[in-house]
Each structure stands twice: as C-alpha cells, then as structure tokens.
Design an enzyme around this catalytic site. Structure first.
Site, PDB file in Angstrom:
ATOM      1  N   HIS A 212       0.924  -1.199   0.078  1.00  0.00           N
ATOM      2  CA  HIS A 212      -0.016   0.091  -0.097  1.00  0.00           C
ATOM      3  C   HIS A 212       0.811   1.334  -0.135  1.00  0.00           C
ATOM      4  O   HIS A 212       1.580   1.375   0.875  1.00  0.00           O
ATOM      5  CB  HIS A 212      -0.876  -0.052   1.104  1.00  0.00           C
ATOM      6  CG  HIS A 212      -1.684   1.353   1.316  1.00  0.00           C
ATOM      7  ND1 HIS A 212      -2.986   1.140   0.501  1.00  0.00           N
ATOM      8  CD2 HIS A 212      -1.900   2.343   2.026  1.00  0.00           C
ATOM      9  CE1 HIS A 212      -3.464   2.510   0.786  1.00  0.00           C
ATOM     10  NE2 HIS A 212      -2.961   3.146   1.752  1.00  0.00           N
ATOM     11  N   SER A 213       0.590   2.072  -0.866  1.00  0.00           N
ATOM     12  CA  SER A 213       1.503   3.485  -1.020  1.00  0.00           C
ATOM     13  C   SER A 213       3.001   3.090  -1.260  1.00  0.00           C
ATOM     14  O   SER A 213       3.072   2.731  -2.355  1.00  0.00           O
ATOM     15  CB  SER A 213       1.109   4.241   0.407  1.00  0.00           C
ATOM     16  OG  SER A 213       1.467   5.635   0.100  1.00  0.00           O
ATOM     17  N   LEU A 214       3.592   3.444  -0.248  1.00  0.00           N
ATOM     18  CA  LEU A 214       5.070   3.303  -0.278  1.00  0.00           C
ATOM     19  C   LEU A 214       5.451   1.620  -0.799  1.00  0.00           C
ATOM     20  O   LEU A 214       5.956   1.352  -1.525  1.00  0.00           O
ATOM     21  CB  LEU A 214       5.991   3.503   0.777  1.00  0.00           C
ATOM     22  CG  LEU A 214       7.387   3.017   1.034  1.00  0.00           C
ATOM     23  CD1 LEU A 214       8.181   3.679  -0.007  1.00  0.00           C
ATOM     24  CD2 LEU A 214       7.945   3.390   2.494  1.00  0.00           C
TER      25      LEU A 214
END
Length: 234
Positions: free
Chosen positions: A79-81
């Site tokens: 998720h995200s990074l």
C-alpha cells in the site's frame, strides 16, 4: 490449487511495520497465507538502519523474499510506499527461476512512473508531520506522544524520502498480472492514477474500488482478501 496454498507477501506503508499485517487475525477460509515483510528500523529490527532508497531496498529484500516463498505460488502486496517496493520486488522475483510469482496487488498508489507534486522531505518536524498527514489522510496515534514521536520520526522521514525519491529502474513492464486497489473515497489517489498500473504489466490488469478512504485497510483487510479471491485461477 486451493488459494490457501498461496502466500501473500505484504510490504508496509510509510512509517508502518510488519505488525500491521500480523494483527490480521481470524481471516476467512479463502484468505491466502499472509507473510508480513519487515523493513529495518522498526519493531524487532528497530536498531537497524532504515532504507532511504527504494531500488536499494528491493535489491536487499529480494533474496529474503525468495527464501520466504518456500516454493509456494507467491503474490506481492503493498500500500502506497509498499506498492512501489512490491513493484520493484516483483521485477526481481520474476527473474528468479525458483520463485513462482503469481500476482502483484498494489493499493493506494498512482502508477510507478508518477511522482508526487508536493514533497515533505527537508521540512522541519511540524511541517513534515503536517504534510505526511495530508498525504496519508490520517495521523498515527503514536505521533501524539512526544517520546514515541521522537522514536518514529527518523523511520518516517526515511520512508518518505524513499518514496519521494523513487524512480523505477526500468521502463519495461512486468509479465506478472496486476490488481490495483483504490478506495472510492480516496482523496489522494484518483481513479485515473490507480489505472496507470495497467501500463506496468503485459499481463492481466484489474482495478478494484472498495469503499473507504485512502487508509481503508486500517478498518478491515477484507477488501483485499476478497479482491484476491476474485482473481481467476490460472
């Protein structure tokens, strides 16, 4: 092959650790085997120097993930990074004949060739945390405690630097199928940005839009588990 025999290796978001995924208990029968991936600088690896570069991180983590695969069909999630780390790891694991990489699940992230217009790196502590809260759409409770904030800030700064400086090390798409998850109420990632991941694979692509905001997974892992269960058997 039953889905339970698959492993899902989970990469943390900025400031997060493997403990986020270890807390996923009482998952439904159709859930894969969850394998949380710990990054240095947090939880049991608190004394280790955190990564500051996503490419170097993927180079260092890939051999460990290949060992953890244990010959099982394996998928990656981030998720995200964690999404860009999972993407770079997928590139490396695709080249490992001992690893059967079945799928890449990315969440809350534009395509890998899209960077942020605004950065938090280099800001003073208060401005940095305010910008990160804006990026994440929520503030971790621990950051309200001065002692915890002092401990967490270096890790969070390293993660944000790693994310903001990230540039893919190749323009070549993966062969691995990709599912991009983007919550319907995500104010940080648009639907068009989530669909950019289609350009990152020559395999199958799906966009899944569960209800919630950017950090929808803090409410429940079920949107991810259900998205995995919906992938057609290969």
């Amino acid at each position: 092959m039953p889905l339970m025999t698959h492993s899902l290796m989970c990469l943390p978001f900025a400031g997060g650790g493997a403990g986020f995924y270890r807390a996923w208990k009482d998952l439904p029968a159709h859930a894969p085997r969850i394998v949380p991936i710990q990054l240095p600088g947090r939880e049991e690896l608190f004394l280790d120097e955190p990564f500051h570069d996503a490419i170097a991180a993927a180079d260092a983590l890939a051999p460990r993930l290949a060992e953890l695969a244990e010959g099982r069909p394996t998928a990656l999630f981030g998720h995200s990074l964690g999404a860009v780390l999972a993407f770079e790891l997928a590139r490396r694991l695709e080249r490992d004949p001992a690893v059967e990489l079945t799928h890449l699940y990315v969440s809350g992230s534009p395509g890998p060739w899209t960077g942020r217009a605004q950065h938090a790196t280099g800001l003073d502590d208060d401005a940095f945390l305010a910008r990160v809260q804006e990026f994440a759409g929520y503030e971790h409770d621990a950051l309200a405690d001065p002692d915890m904030r002092e401990l967490l800030l270096p890790i969070l700064r390293a993660d944000v630097e790693m994310h903001e400086s990230y540039r893919p090390d190749s323009d070549e798409p993966l062969r691995t199928p990709i599912t991009s998850l983007r919550a319907t109420g995500d104010a940080l990632v648009t639907r068009a940005e989530a669909e950019e991941w289609q350009q990152a694979t020559t395999g199958a692509f799906r966009l899944v839009e569960p209800a919630g905001g950017h950090m929808y997974l803090t409410e429940s892992p079920l949107p991810l588990i259900d998205a995995i269960a919906a992938v057609p058997a290969s």
